[in-house]
Design an enzyme around this catalytic site. Structure first.
Site, PDB file in Angstrom:
ATOM      1  N   SER A  25     -21.988  -4.819 -21.115  1.00  0.00           N
ATOM      2  CA  SER A  25     -23.122  -3.446 -20.670  1.00  0.00           C
ATOM      3  C   SER A  25     -22.822  -2.676 -20.870  1.00  0.00           C
ATOM      4  O   SER A  25     -23.703  -1.674 -20.818  1.00  0.00           O
ATOM      5  CB  SER A  25     -23.686  -4.253 -19.381  1.00  0.00           C
ATOM      6  OG  SER A  25     -22.200  -3.604 -17.876  1.00  0.00           O
ATOM      7  N   LYS A  26     -21.539  -2.288 -20.892  1.00  0.00           N
ATOM      8  CA  LYS A  26     -20.405  -1.195 -21.399  1.00  0.00           C
ATOM      9  C   LYS A  26     -21.694  -0.121 -22.685  1.00  0.00           C
ATOM     10  O   LYS A  26     -21.165   0.862 -22.841  1.00  0.00           O
ATOM     11  CB  LYS A  26     -19.019  -1.452 -20.896  1.00  0.00           C
ATOM     12  CG  LYS A  26     -18.905  -1.457 -19.957  1.00  0.00           C
ATOM     13  CD  LYS A  26     -19.678  -0.612 -18.423  1.00  0.00           C
ATOM     14  CE  LYS A  26     -19.030  -0.782 -17.271  1.00  0.00           C
ATOM     15  NZ  LYS A  26     -19.290   0.301 -16.127  1.00  0.00           N
ATOM     16  N   ASP A  27     -21.785  -0.995 -23.342  1.00  0.00           N
ATOM     17  CA  ASP A  27     -21.878  -0.360 -24.908  1.00  0.00           C
ATOM     18  C   ASP A  27     -23.133   0.820 -24.221  1.00  0.00           C
ATOM     19  O   ASP A  27     -23.582   0.950 -25.330  1.00  0.00           O
ATOM     20  CB  ASP A  27     -22.877  -1.450 -26.051  1.00  0.00           C
ATOM     21  CG  ASP A  27     -21.855  -2.750 -26.485  1.00  0.00           C
ATOM     22  OD1 ASP A  27     -20.428  -2.325 -26.030  1.00  0.00           O
ATOM     23  OD2 ASP A  27     -22.785  -3.790 -26.839  1.00  0.00           O
TER      24      ASP A  27
END
Length: 346
Positions: free
Chosen positions: A47-49
């Protein structure tokens, strides 16, 4: 009819729009309907993208950063990988201060993506000069033309999920979601997603997942920071020994704490039952669902979404390693069976 070809300019075009996948076998005995938002389908496998691309593009729009400059960040691994990926594509240098709790797999992946990595001791206070927070600050002060992302205290962390994860879940559930369950580390994912969902329907319940050894659950309940809550734990990217301003505690209705051991076993169970190879924090989120069902928390009509934040490949030397599980004292008959499933032909 011929299917349209999917052609993209770069991996960055693949960020977001991750699938919502029904949980079948693991949710058989649960009341309600359960789907996982599987963030491993992002190109950087987490999710850090979303925050890496969003924060960097906002810095570009504001003229804060230009090609050849340096991105600096504090990370347990996933944000660092995403920032390194975006930096490679956009032409920035990348320096990362990483907790020693991060798996060897994550650290190797950061180096592979061209980042310079500083590994900092995990079990020191946040204001200790050796902590990854302070090391990142020092590097930022020393390096000209650097931008410190500072995800724990950056409003853009929330905004990224408010603008992407929240609307995606709302649309994918056709507005029928009743509960969101998500791990809380920096708090950006749960807070930004929750803010959007509650604007659409204030009755949606937001449940945060915290670790034993972290201060978040007690702070949510009392608004007091209790340093006596802090002790070492193994789960990465979950819980904190400080209070991140990227966490909006007002949009979170309840916190559930989970143990290192149960979360590790549950991550393995997800792979064996649902065929989803997800990370340690995904095991933690699923473990929270189990505990809530044991409390008879949900109703048969509820529609629950749980966020699985990253991919299992980042934990091959940890929860998916029988040796690591044994070293932690987590080894049991379930692991014994897994170990015996490998047969060597001589």
């Amino acid at each position: 009819m011929e299917q349209s070809k999917q052609v993209f300019n770069s991996a960055l075009d693949l960020i977001g729009n991750t699938p919502l996948i029904k949980l079948n076998k693991m949710a058989t005995e649960f009341k309600g309907n359960y789907h996982a938002k599987v963030e491993a389908f992002n190109p950087g496998h987490s999710s850090k993208d979303r925050i890496a691309l969003y924060i960097i593009e906002q810095a570009e729009k504001q003229g804060i950063i230009k090609p050849g400059d340096t991105i600096i960040e504090t990370t347990s691994g996933n944000t660092g990988f995403s920032l390194a990926m975006v930096s490679v594509i956009k032409g920035y240098d990348c320096i990362l201060a990483v907790s020693s709790k991060s798996s060897a797999d994550k650290i190797d992946m950061l180096k592979t993506m061209g980042a310079k990595v500083y590994v900092c001791p995990a079990n020191v206070s946040a204001d200790d000069p050796r902590s990854y927070y302070e090391v990142a600050k020092r590097l930022h002060s020393e390096i000209k033309g650097s931008v410190y992302i500072n995800q724990y205290f950056n409003q853009l962390n929330l905004d990224a999920h408010y603008n992407s994860t929240g609307p995606e879940i709302w649309n994918q559930t056709e507005g029928q979601i009743t509960h969101l369950v998500a791990c809380s580390g920096t708090g950006g994912t749960i807070s930004g997603t929750a803010k959007y969902l509650k604007e659409q329907n204030p009755n949606i319940k937001i449940i945060g997942v915290d670790a034993y050894g972290s201060v978040l659950k007690k702070y949510h309940e009392t608004r007091e920071f209790d340093k006596d809550e802090i002790y070492p734990y193994r789960i990465e990217g979950l819980g904190k020994n400080l209070i991140p301003t990227a966490t909006d505690f007002d949009v979170i209705d309840k916190f559930v704490k989970v143990t290192d051991e149960e979360s590790a076993h549950t991550a393995r169970e997800i792979a064996l039952t649902e065929g989803l190879f997800v990370g340690y924090t995904s095991g933690a989120a699923m473990q929270a669902l189990k505990q809530l069902n044991e409390e008879d928390y949900f109703k048969p009509t509820d529609k629950v979404v749980v966020i699985f934040p990253d991919h299992g490949s980042r934990y091959m030397s940890k929860v998916y390693s029988d040796k690591w599980m044994n070293d932690q004292g987590f080894f049991d008959s379930q692991n014994e069976a897994a170990a015996q499933s490998i047969q060597y032909v001589k």
